[in-house]
Design a protein around this motif. Sequence first.
Motif, PDB file in Angstrom:
ATOM      1  N   LEU A  40       1.087  -1.481  -0.077  1.00  0.00           N
ATOM      2  CA  LEU A  40       0.205  -0.095   0.084  1.00  0.00           C
ATOM      3  C   LEU A  40       0.509   0.985  -0.460  1.00  0.00           C
ATOM      4  O   LEU A  40       0.514   2.321  -0.570  1.00  0.00           O
ATOM      5  CB  LEU A  40      -0.825   0.048   1.174  1.00  0.00           C
ATOM      6  N   GLN A  41       1.795   1.229   0.740  1.00  0.00           N
ATOM      7  CA  GLN A  41       3.214   2.325   0.552  1.00  0.00           C
ATOM      8  C   GLN A  41       3.406   2.798  -0.767  1.00  0.00           C
ATOM      9  O   GLN A  41       3.593   3.912  -0.791  1.00  0.00           O
ATOM     10  CB  GLN A  41       4.052   2.322   1.614  1.00  0.00           C
ATOM     11  N   LEU A  42       3.781   0.933  -1.463  1.00  0.00           N
ATOM     12  CA  LEU A  42       4.667   1.085  -2.576  1.00  0.00           C
ATOM     13  C   LEU A  42       3.626   2.284  -3.428  1.00  0.00           C
ATOM     14  O   LEU A  42       3.931   2.997  -4.328  1.00  0.00           O
ATOM     15  CB  LEU A  42       4.896  -0.221  -3.008  1.00  0.00           C
ATOM     16  N   ALA A  43       2.170   1.732  -3.391  1.00  0.00           N
ATOM     17  CA  ALA A  43       1.757   2.279  -4.713  1.00  0.00           C
ATOM     18  C   ALA A  43       1.040   3.663  -4.258  1.00  0.00           C
ATOM     19  O   ALA A  43       0.862   3.958  -5.467  1.00  0.00           O
ATOM     20  CB  ALA A  43       0.267   1.039  -4.039  1.00  0.00           C
ATOM     21  N   ILE A 189      10.070  10.419  14.825  1.00  0.00           N
ATOM     22  CA  ILE A 189      10.461  11.029  13.886  1.00  0.00           C
ATOM     23  C   ILE A 189      11.678  10.063  13.694  1.00  0.00           C
ATOM     24  O   ILE A 189      12.221  10.903  12.072  1.00  0.00           O
ATOM     25  CB  ILE A 189      12.319  12.104  14.738  1.00  0.00           C
ATOM     26  N   LEU A 190      11.314   8.927  14.047  1.00  0.00           N
ATOM     27  CA  LEU A 190      12.131   7.752  12.715  1.00  0.00           C
ATOM     28  C   LEU A 190      10.997   6.883  11.508  1.00  0.00           C
ATOM     29  O   LEU A 190      11.885   6.753  10.840  1.00  0.00           O
ATOM     30  CB  LEU A 190      12.712   7.184  13.621  1.00  0.00           C
ATOM     31  N   ASP A 191      10.174   7.855  11.528  1.00  0.00           N
ATOM     32  CA  ASP A 191       8.983   7.176  10.138  1.00  0.00           C
ATOM     33  C   ASP A 191       9.038   8.133   9.325  1.00  0.00           C
ATOM     34  O   ASP A 191      10.371   8.055   8.460  1.00  0.00           O
ATOM     35  CB  ASP A 191       7.799   7.424  11.130  1.00  0.00           C
ATOM     36  N   GLU A 192       8.410   9.230   9.400  1.00  0.00           N
ATOM     37  CA  GLU A 192       8.524   9.963   8.256  1.00  0.00           C
ATOM     38  C   GLU A 192       8.843  10.765   7.925  1.00  0.00           C
ATOM     39  O   GLU A 192       9.985  10.807   6.321  1.00  0.00           O
ATOM     40  CB  GLU A 192       7.001  10.785   7.513  1.00  0.00           C
ATOM     41  N   PRO A 193      10.092  11.725   8.370  1.00  0.00           N
ATOM     42  CA  PRO A 193      11.087  12.095   8.542  1.00  0.00           C
ATOM     43  C   PRO A 193      12.463  10.829   7.778  1.00  0.00           C
ATOM     44  O   PRO A 193      13.189  11.683   7.399  1.00  0.00           O
ATOM     45  CB  PRO A 193      11.712  12.346   9.397  1.00  0.00           C
ATOM     46  N   LEU A 194      12.815   9.506   7.889  1.00  0.00           N
ATOM     47  CA  LEU A 194      13.263   8.998   7.392  1.00  0.00           C
ATOM     48  C   LEU A 194      12.866   8.783   6.209  1.00  0.00           C
ATOM     49  O   LEU A 194      14.473   8.701   5.059  1.00  0.00           O
ATOM     50  CB  LEU A 194      13.575   7.730   8.650  1.00  0.00           C
ATOM     51  N   TRP A 195      11.974   8.486   5.921  1.00  0.00           N
ATOM     52  CA  TRP A 195      11.590   8.657   4.150  1.00  0.00           C
ATOM     53  C   TRP A 195      12.228   9.125   3.510  1.00  0.00           C
ATOM     54  O   TRP A 195      13.001   9.266   2.098  1.00  0.00           O
ATOM     55  CB  TRP A 195       9.820   8.237   4.235  1.00  0.00           C
TER      56      TRP A 195
END
Length: 278
Positions: A40-43, A189-195
């Motif tokens: 789902l994240q990839l799509a 802070i290690l979730d979306e910012p890491l992306w």
Amino acid sequence: MSGTPLRHATRVFRAEALKQHRRLFGRPLVVFSMLVWPILQLATTYYTLRPVATASRAAAHWPLAADPHRLLAFLATGTLAYAFFFSLVQSAWHLSFERTTGTLELLFLSPAGRLTLMIANGAGSLLQNAWLLTCFTVAGLMGFGTLSVSAWWMYAVVVAALLVPAVAWGAFLNSLLVFSRDSAFLYTILDEPLWFVAGVRLPHFALPTAVQAIGAVFPLTGSLIAVRGALLESRTLPELAPALAWLGALSALLLAAAAVILRVGESRAQRTGKLSLA
């Protein structure tokens, strides 16, 4: 006697992997979600970037964006590498919960080596979290014909470039969160910012210079450079040597920092009775 430490470490790894499996992976729905969530994240990422790449001049600066299959392969490798590292963020977060469940004391009463426990806890979580997505990603890359590998043994380089830094990252986070009372902010802070800073969704050269400098501190950035270079760009070992050397240095630094944190934290806990470095 030379085999005793190895047997000891193997038993610790087996015990931690079994604990992780019983606590987090005992239901079929969990295994199903391990594949559905990354897909789902990839799509979402692909169908967000694809219209922008085709309707703008992005392809002139990033030719890969003009080819749907190559763009999907770029994002798939990013999602795979991110899953490796973020599964260890989740593992460390769960380990910090052992402060409230009362089982953390058992870690310090155990004769097992502290650093070995931290590495085993992260490795057990990693293997159970990432194996299904790894199989799916490899099958997808082969099916779309986007694999471009200079030699068959470069697959071993890819595995090492993902596994070693991720395990070191997990050991560091585990050791840090064991002695942190409030770890929720680290999880955030290690979730979306890491992306963003690691170049999971965008090519690293497209990021601002300051973001590139910040991203260089995270091993995920180097892993992505090595994985994409080996799998999608036919880069050879000498060409990837600088990235791999930096990954090795970061991994050694993370493991050394984990060992120091564990030693200092346990010594403070024995002296003050408090499981906090603050």
